[in-house]
Write an enzyme that holds these catalytic residues in place. Structure first.
Site, mmCIF file in Angstrom:
data_model
loop_
_atom_site.group_PDB
_atom_site.id
_atom_site.type_symbol
_atom_site.label_atom_id
_atom_site.label_comp_id
_atom_site.label_asym_id
_atom_site.label_seq_id
_atom_site.Cartn_x
_atom_site.Cartn_y
_atom_site.Cartn_z
ATOM 1 N N GLU A 228 3.221 -0.937 -1.252
ATOM 2 C CA GLU A 228 3.401 -2.340 -0.880
ATOM 3 C C GLU A 228 4.745 -2.583 -0.181
ATOM 4 O O GLU A 228 5.620 -3.308 -0.684
ATOM 5 C CB GLU A 228 3.267 -3.246 -2.110
ATOM 6 C CG GLU A 228 1.890 -3.188 -2.746
ATOM 7 C CD GLU A 228 1.763 -4.026 -4.008
ATOM 8 O OE1 GLU A 228 0.640 -4.298 -4.437
ATOM 9 O OE2 GLU A 228 2.829 -4.390 -4.578
ATOM 10 N N GLU B 24 -5.981 -1.862 -4.582
ATOM 11 C CA GLU B 24 -5.629 -2.494 -5.852
ATOM 12 C C GLU B 24 -6.247 -3.877 -5.926
ATOM 13 O O GLU B 24 -6.207 -4.642 -4.958
ATOM 14 C CB GLU B 24 -4.103 -2.676 -6.015
ATOM 15 C CG GLU B 24 -3.303 -1.427 -6.238
ATOM 16 C CD GLU B 24 -1.821 -1.746 -6.463
ATOM 17 O OE1 GLU B 24 -1.519 -2.856 -6.947
ATOM 18 O OE2 GLU B 24 -0.984 -0.907 -6.129
#
Length: 699
Positions: free
Chosen positions: A153, A309
């Site tokens: 991320e 995710e």
């Protein structure tokens, strides 16, 4: 180099982040046995394990990872092997304290959280290349490793760095971008407030100042930060690629991360992947989920992508972390699949007992195998196991929604005419109208080839370059329908008002002049009348209006009952303009989702698009392959619904003859053969709207 393969060939990837280093060795055997029971075929490993892999600088311990990968492979579970560079070890910061990030207020960020070290630190860059290199050298040929997962991320939670090293890198970046100080001063308009720079070393970063910072500088700073993060990714990717042939990815956060321009990032990865978490304050967060999924597919240019995710239930980092209702996890997962995902993954496999995320849900929750969540995880695994044939089918759309991260960066800076008019709010509002109308969409950059679409919607194009405007004007002239929302084409790539005034580059396409922005006071509202023959429909607008002078366009809706400070009664609010073979629409005010319904109905008519007729709250998506189409239906409501479909429900094996009964909260995936006609623009004989338009792949 051999052709890169899909990580789990012929199947939908299913699993999640696995962090076995948090658990005793005996737990690993239990985990892999339960993974097999749940249908897991892929796990992401090693993402936060730098301290365990490189215990001291240059000293490595791979014994535990060797054993883990062997164990996974022996049990038929593949690995997405992460590089752990999002979380450098304590020894790294103790050895290289100057590698810490400094924020805009001059505060040095310490160790003990997660997030990236200074992207400009040479020691950090050297260390990430080293750890990526030794991992690739050791595991490039390991049979369990089917994909590489670089970092985690990017830009979350740390992107900007105001350290001295970052400022030097910023100055170098600006020299390369502009070539001369004269060009920089012109681009930034430094004659304003006496900000002119005479030497490169005097060019500061846009840190804390007494008043508002030069917005052109801040826009370039956002570009620089994005480039710097991406440069760190490339360092790791290229190091791995020199030794390994598996596909390489990094997990995006489409529409949830502010700092990364995913149009650029998607060109750097072999497989696009995304993380998505429901926003608890949003009672209809499934709409935002659909937006993020469509955006992810679009930056992947239509190719299959992986949801790397999401959560089985509640997350841990929101103000009120709302648990998912029974069946919601499956609805979320199948929505991503219906919008192009060929992998459904979670954070994480086993819930952590300690640390900041111990209240984050997991595939195997604290309550264990006898919990509702684990039963639903196992059921979802069985469902996805029946959907392997859907893999590599594609989504088609006739409508493109323009999405530009640079325009978002610029629009959301300080001192705009109204802080009520935000990029994300307008994007969500227009997208939700299309979603409720059952109209499938792609997202596109304003510079893209748009010729394969019937309708292009620009909800938030505050920053629009002349090149982009010319592209949109040519789209209209060539027969397309363009719908532009308020506050569009206000500035160019330097956040400078266009010569000729607000909206000037789109005047030919829209046939109007924006004379003045007229934002409303908080709490005020204005009535907008739509006259159709003898009937008048009144809409309500809040927050924003504009004074428009018609220059060829026709007023489709006008203001009435204007509050003090608003436009004059009878002034144009929504306009329609025929240009060349097409039509340009402009909405010079802010309408909510309901208020956009009559506007979009008229726009659809111009574009030759037929909205779906499924019940509100029932989401129907279609993926196409050469021999079959797959109708993915998700019922978000508390009532049973009927969906037109003919074929076989792959989840139940039931044959559907014309109408699918979809119970409250249920999902279905219906194989229709032969494949639905993708060239039509009206409902097919099966009663489903076809999803026409050129595929993004190859554009």
């Amino acid at each position: 180099m051999p052709e890169l393969l899909w990580p789990v060939s012929g199947s939908i990837a299913y699993g999640g982040d696995y962090n076995p280093e948090q658990w005793p060795r005996e737990v690993w055997d239990e985990d892999v046995a339960l993974m097999r029971e749940a249908g897991v075929n892929l796990v992401s490993v090693g993402i936060f394990s730098w301290a365990m892999l490189e215990t001291e600088e240059g000293v490595f311990d791979f014994a535990w990872l060797d054993e883990l990968l062997d164990l996974l492979h022996a049990n038929g579970i593949a690995a997405d092997l992460g590089t752990p560079t999002v979380s450098p070890p304590a020894w790294f910061f103790a050895t290289y304290p100057d590698a810490r990030v400094i924020d805009a207020d001059g505060v040095v960020k310490g160790f003990g959280s997660r997030g990236m070290a200074s992207h400009a630190s040479p020691e950090y860059r050297e260390a990430i290349v080293r750890i990526a290199g030794v991992l690739a050298a050791r595991y490039a040929d390991h049979p369990a490793v089917v994909m590489w997962h670089v970092h985690n991320e990017y830009g979350v939670p740390v992107a900007e760095d105001f350290s001295p090293r970052a400022v030097v890198a910023w100055q170098t970046w600006l020299q390369e971008r502009y070539g001369s100080l004269d060009a920089l001063n012109a681009a930034w308009g430094t004659a304003f407030w006496g900000q002119r720079f005479a030497r490169w070393e005097h060019v500061v970063a846009p840190a804390a100042t007494p008043s508002t910072i030069n917005p052109s500088m801040k826009l370039d700073w956002a570009r620089f930060t994005d480039d710097a993060l991406r440069d760190c990714f490339r360092l790791e990717r290229d190091t791995i690629r020199a030794r390994a042939t598996q596909p390489i990815t990094t997990n995006f956060m489409a529409h949830q991360s502010w700092n990364t321009d995913l149009w650029k990032w998607a060109r750097e990865v072999d497989i696009v992947s995304d993380d998505h978490y429901l926003w608890s304050p949003d009672p209809e967060a499934h709409v935002a989920l659909a937006l993020s999924a469509d955006l992810t597919r679009s930056v992947a240019r239509g190719r299959p992508w992986i949801l790397l995710e999401h959560s089985t239930s509640a997350v841990n980092w929101q103000g009120r972390n709302i648990a998912k209702r029974p069946g919601e996890m499956s609805r979320n997962a199948l929505t991503h699949l219906g919008r192009g995902a060929d992998g459904i993954m979670f954070f994480q496999w086993r819930a952590s007992r300690s640390g900041a995320e111990k209240f984050h849900s997991a595939m195997l929750p604290h309550a264990g195998v006898n919990s509702r969540v684990f039963r639903e995880v196992t059921e979802l695994g069985a469902q996805l196991g029946r959907l392997g044939e859907v893999q590599d089918s594609r989504v088609q759309a006739d409508v493109a929604v323009l999405y530009d991260w640079e325009s978002m960066w610029a629009q959301d800076l300080e001192w705009r005419p109204s802080d009520a008019l935000s990029f994300r709010e307008r994007m969500r509002t227009y997208y939700e109208r299309l979603w409720r109308d059952g109209v499938p969409v792609d997202f596109a950059h304003p510079d893209d080839d748009l010729s394969g679409y019937r309708l292009v919607v620009a909800p938030a194009s505050y920053l629009l370059t002349q090149r982009s405007a010319d592209n949109l004007t040519a789209f209209v002239a060539g027969g397309g329908t363009l719908l532009v929302s308020a506050f569009a084409a206000a500035v160019d790539e330097h956040d400078t008002v266009h010569a000729g005034g607000f909206g000037a580059p789109l005047r030919d396409a829209l046939g109007l002049v924006v004379e003045e922005y007229r934002p409303l006071r908080e709490g005020d509202e204005i009535t907008i009348d739509v006259v159709d023959g003898d009937s008048t429909t009144s809409l309500v607008s809040r927050d924003w209006t504009e004074d428009l002078a018609l220059a060829g366009a026709q007023a489709w809706a006008t203001y009435s009952g204007a509050p003090e400070g608003g436009p004059e009664t009878g002034g144009p609010a929504v306009t329609r303009h025929e240009h060349g073979e097409g039509v340009g629409w402009y909405v010079g005010t802010t309408l909510d989702v309901a208020g956009l319904a009559p506007v979009l109905a008229a726009v659809y008519a111009d574009a030759g698009i037929t909205p779906a007729t499924t019940p509100d709250g029932v989401e129907v998506m279609v993926r196409h392959a050469a021999e079959a189409s797959y109708v993915v239906a998700v019922n978000h409501t508390l009532a049973d619904a009927a969906v037109p479909a003919t074929g076989t429900d792959l989840l139940t094996g039931a044959e559907i003859d014309g109408e699918l009964t979809l119970p409250a909260g249920a999902v279905a995936v219906v194989r229709t053969t032969p494949a639905l006609d993708r060239s039509a623009t009206t409902p097919t004989s099966e009663g489903l709207p076809s999803l026409a338009g050129a595929a993004l792949a190859g554009r």
